[in-house]
Enzyme design. Structure first.
Site, PDB file in Angstrom:
ATOM      1  N   LYS A 257       0.861  -1.193   0.000  1.00 18.17           N
ATOM      2  CA  LYS A 257       0.000   0.000   0.000  1.00 18.17           C
ATOM      3  C   LYS A 257       0.890   1.234   0.000  1.00 18.17           C
ATOM      4  O   LYS A 257       1.684   1.436   0.927  1.00 18.17           O
ATOM      5  CB  LYS A 257      -0.914   0.008   1.235  1.00 18.17           C
ATOM      6  CG  LYS A 257      -1.640   1.342   1.469  1.00 18.17           C
ATOM      7  CD  LYS A 257      -2.566   1.309   2.681  1.00 18.17           C
ATOM      8  CE  LYS A 257      -3.097   2.712   3.011  1.00 18.17           C
ATOM      9  NZ  LYS A 257      -3.990   2.723   4.202  1.00 18.17           N
ATOM     10  N   LYS A 269      -9.905  13.121   7.997  1.00 22.77           N
ATOM     11  CA  LYS A 269      -9.429  12.773   9.337  1.00 22.77           C
ATOM     12  C   LYS A 269      -9.362  14.016  10.216  1.00 22.77           C
ATOM     13  O   LYS A 269      -9.224  15.121   9.701  1.00 22.77           O
ATOM     14  CB  LYS A 269      -8.005  12.185   9.226  1.00 22.77           C
ATOM     15  CG  LYS A 269      -7.925  10.803   8.616  1.00 22.77           C
ATOM     16  CD  LYS A 269      -6.473  10.330   8.547  1.00 22.77           C
ATOM     17  CE  LYS A 269      -6.356   8.954   7.922  1.00 22.77           C
ATOM     18  NZ  LYS A 269      -6.978   7.872   8.713  1.00 22.77           N
ATOM     19  N   ARG A 343      -7.544  -0.409   0.987  1.00 20.92           N
ATOM     20  CA  ARG A 343      -8.093  -1.630   0.375  1.00 20.92           C
ATOM     21  C   ARG A 343      -8.502  -1.372  -1.072  1.00 20.92           C
ATOM     22  O   ARG A 343      -8.500  -2.288  -1.894  1.00 20.92           O
ATOM     23  CB  ARG A 343      -9.238  -2.164   1.249  1.00 20.92           C
ATOM     24  CG  ARG A 343     -10.405  -1.241   1.379  1.00 20.92           C
ATOM     25  CD  ARG A 343     -11.277  -1.564   2.606  1.00 20.92           C
ATOM     26  NE  ARG A 343     -10.701  -1.027   3.847  1.00 20.92           N
ATOM     27  CZ  ARG A 343     -11.253  -1.167   5.041  1.00 20.92           C
ATOM     28  NH1 ARG A 343     -12.398  -1.823   5.196  1.00 20.92           N
ATOM     29  NH2 ARG A 343     -10.668  -0.672   6.108  1.00 20.92           N
TER      30      ARG A 343
HETATM   31  N1  BES Z   1      -4.042   4.665   6.867  1.00 22.22           N
HETATM   32  C1  BES Z   1      -5.180   4.444   7.668  1.00 22.22           C
HETATM   33  C2  BES Z   1      -4.939   3.464   8.805  1.00 22.22           C
HETATM   34  C3  BES Z   1      -3.993   3.935   9.865  1.00 22.22           C
HETATM   35  C4  BES Z   1      -4.449   4.691  10.915  1.00 22.22           C
HETATM   36  C5  BES Z   1      -2.674   3.554   9.835  1.00 22.22           C
HETATM   37  C6  BES Z   1      -3.587   5.101  11.905  1.00 22.22           C
HETATM   38  C7  BES Z   1      -1.810   3.967  10.826  1.00 22.22           C
HETATM   39  C8  BES Z   1      -2.256   4.741  11.865  1.00 22.22           C
HETATM   40  C9  BES Z   1      -6.341   3.895   6.820  1.00 22.22           C
HETATM   41  O1  BES Z   1      -6.371   4.341   5.517  1.00 22.22           O
HETATM   42  C10 BES Z   1      -7.592   4.317   7.470  1.00 22.22           C
HETATM   43  O2  BES Z   1      -7.846   5.494   7.506  1.00 22.22           O
HETATM   44  N2  BES Z   1      -8.357   3.358   7.968  1.00 22.22           N
HETATM   45  C11 BES Z   1      -9.571   3.640   8.627  1.00 22.22           C
HETATM   46  C12 BES Z   1     -10.586   2.639   8.175  1.00 22.22           C
HETATM   47  C13 BES Z   1     -11.986   2.961   8.603  1.00 22.22           C
HETATM   48  C14 BES Z   1     -12.481   4.204   7.878  1.00 22.22           C
HETATM   49  C15 BES Z   1     -12.868   1.779   8.300  1.00 22.22           C
HETATM   50  C16 BES Z   1      -9.319   3.525  10.122  1.00 22.22           C
HETATM   51  O3  BES Z   1      -8.534   2.674  10.539  1.00 22.22           O
HETATM   52  O4  BES Z   1      -9.873   4.337  10.860  1.00 22.22           O
HETATM   53 ZN    ZN Z   2      -4.610   4.942   4.708  1.00 23.13          ZN
HETATM   54 MN    MN Z   3      -7.434   6.153   5.302  1.00 24.80          MN
END
Ligand code: BES
Ligand code: ZN
Ligand code: MN
Length: 492
Positions: A257, A269, A343
């Site tokens: 990724k 975010k 994903r």
């Molecule tokens: N890159 C993030 C996941 C992440 C968060 C990695 C904090 C490292 C530290 C990913 O793209 C993401 O935002 N995932 C979301 C998924 C959710 C929206 C279902 C998450 O983990 O909040």
């Molecule tokens: Zn991400």
């Molecule tokens: Mn994300």
């Protein structure tokens, strides 16, 4: 860090390090020093409560040849079962000396009864722990500047140069990954990620293929393209091929990724801590570093590294929650949350790999979910797989290298949680089990017969505190793991 090996301690000024198993006689290990120095060392060890725990250090100055010499006693513990012990010992020594004013360290292994591989691992740990990225620091105070330049290892025995050559390829890979992960998102974006990889990997004989947006559009990679559609930075699919194995051997595929910055997109975010999302390309960074390590040591295996590169931004052109996109596989995806973008880029990269490389084994690495950090903290990455044999190979490689993995479930009961009312699949499930439904999403794109593993490395590519082999910051997680997976299972 300059590393060299010698039969005897050199002359001149340096810090001397003496490793000690718990049962060693201190006087024996210090036989090169005078009586006064030996007595001082015994007293100093006791005064500092130095009990030879693995990688613990006691420090003192002794009189040696009419001058003062810094002496480090370093513990090895009593058990010989930790594969990574000597890496930790090397790391502890350079952590202590890096900005100490010392320029040269001599580690005397004579009489310890360890093999060349252990000595090379000590050199690796010493070098890996010393890595830092100071290119943007123009005002570093003199006392914070690193001084240590050289480590000389004495008494390592036969074959240490060959063992070190192999490990220094791994070191170069880990350092490259850390560099990519550390660079901010205004410097490393999809196009510059590709060019930085090209400049380091092409000279080693790695073949490059780069898909631009029009090519991906023609192939129907609309899940990947949807993620980058709100960004000024065009997306890329980077394919790196190392052909070191038999012509008939199917390549192992690694997919990373590579979100060079993840704002979350329209599902934006919160501001606090968002700067961390520059390392949302840590999976792709590990794939690039592993390819560097594998090519650098001329591994006798065929390996393809694929990086799915995009920047996730909010914009008038960005995709919206509720949008439906068609992936390269033909499956349609309802984008419930634009922040579940990893994903979306991975599913198209996985489909591209299966159609074009036809691997038996595919391993993806991704900073995929915050939920992974909630589950496992920062000690283990999550391992999800459809194949027990591949999972065991990965866990063994993790144990041997220190890039540890904890197996998590995937499958049927989770799968129905990502059914969509309007499309074939939706890109998020419920909050509970968020890492598992993310992995299950990817599994829907894995074709029959492919042994697949997904490593959620969200908790391991970056560290807020220093570890045995890294300072705080990028860890290089995954490079040693993938290199070892290949070395132990796929080389002819
Ligand atoms: N890159 C993030 C996941 C992440 C968060 C990695 C904090 C490292 C530290 C990913 O793209 C993401 O935002 N995932 C979301 C998924 C959710 C929206 C279902 C998450 O983990 O909040
Ligand atoms: Zn991400
Ligand atoms: Mn994300």
């Amino acid at each position: 860090m300059k590393i060299s090996f010698a039969a005897q301690r050199p002359t001149g000024s340096y810090t001397l390090a003496i490793p000690l198993w718990s049962e060693d006689m201190l006087a024996d290990r210090l036989s090169g020093l005078g009586d006064g120095a030996r007595a001082l060392a015994a007293g100093a060890a006791q005064a500092q409560r130095f009990e030879r725990e693995a990688a613990s250090v006691a420090e003192l100055f002794v009189e040696d040849n009419g001058g003062a010499r810094r002496l480090l006693l370093v513990g090895l513990g009593g058990s010989r079962s930790d594969d990574a012990l000597f890496e930790k010992v090397g790391g502890a020594l350079t952590a202590r000396l890096l900005a100490s004013g010392e320029t040269r360290l001599v580690v005397d292994l004579s009489g310890l009864g360890i093999d060349a591989a252990a000595a090379a691992r000590l050199a690796y740990g010493a070098s890996a722990r010393a890595w830092r990225y100071d290119v943007y620091r123009t005002k570093l105070p003199r006392k914070q500047k690193p001084t240590l330049e050289e480590v000389v290892i004495v008494g390592a025995g036969e074959g240490v140069e060959a063992a070190w050559e192999r490990m220094s390829a791994l070191l170069a890979g880990v350092e490259f990954t850390r560099e990519l992960v550390t660079e901010p998102a205004n410097i490393i974006f999809p196009v510059s990620f590709v060019e930085r990889c090209r400049s380091r990997l092409e000279p080693l004989g790695v073949e490059f293929e780069v898909l631009e947006e029009e090519q991906m559009r023609a192939l129907g990679m609309l899940a990947l393209l949807g993620v980058g559609q709100g960004s000024q930075q065009p997306s890329r699919l980077l394919v790196m091929r190392w052909n070191g194995g038999a012509a008939s051997a199917k390549p192992v595929v690694f997919v990373g990724k590579g979100i060079t910055f993840d704002t979350g997109g329209i599902s934006i975010k919160p501001a606090a801590g968002m700067e961390a999302m520059k390392w949302d390309m840590g999976g792709a960074g590990a794939v690039a570093g592993a390819m560097l390590a594998i090519a650098g040591r001329k591994a006798k295996a065929n390996v393809v590294g694929i990086c799915a590169l995009a920047e996730n931004m909010p914009d008038g052109t960005a995709q919206r929650p509720g949008d439906v996109v068609t992936s390269m596989s033909g499956q349609t995806i309802e984008v419930i949350n634009t922040d579940a973008e990893g994903r979306l880029v991975l599913c198209d990269a996985i489909t591209w790999a299966q159609r074009n490389i036809r691997p038996d084994v595919l391993v993806d690495l991704a900073t995929l979910t915050g939920a992974m950090i909630i589950s496992l903290g920062h000690e283990y990455a999550g391992l999800f797989s459809n194949d027990d044999g591949l999972a065991a190979q990965l866990q063994a490689a993790g144990q041997a290298t220190g890039d540890r993995l904890w197996r998590m479930p995937v499958g049927e009961n989770y799968d129905k949680l990502i059914d969509s009312p309007i499309a074939d699949i939706k890109n998020v499930g419920p909050r509970e089990g968020g890492s598992i439904t993310a992995a299950t999403f990817l599994q829907r794109f894995v074709e029959p017969g492919v042994k697949w593993a997904h490593l959620d490395v969200a908790g391991t590519v970056w560290s807020d505190k220093a570890g045995h082999l890294h300072d705080k910051g990028a860890t290089g997680y995954g490079v040693a793991l993938l290199d070892r997976l290949i070395a132990d299972n796929f080389e002819r």
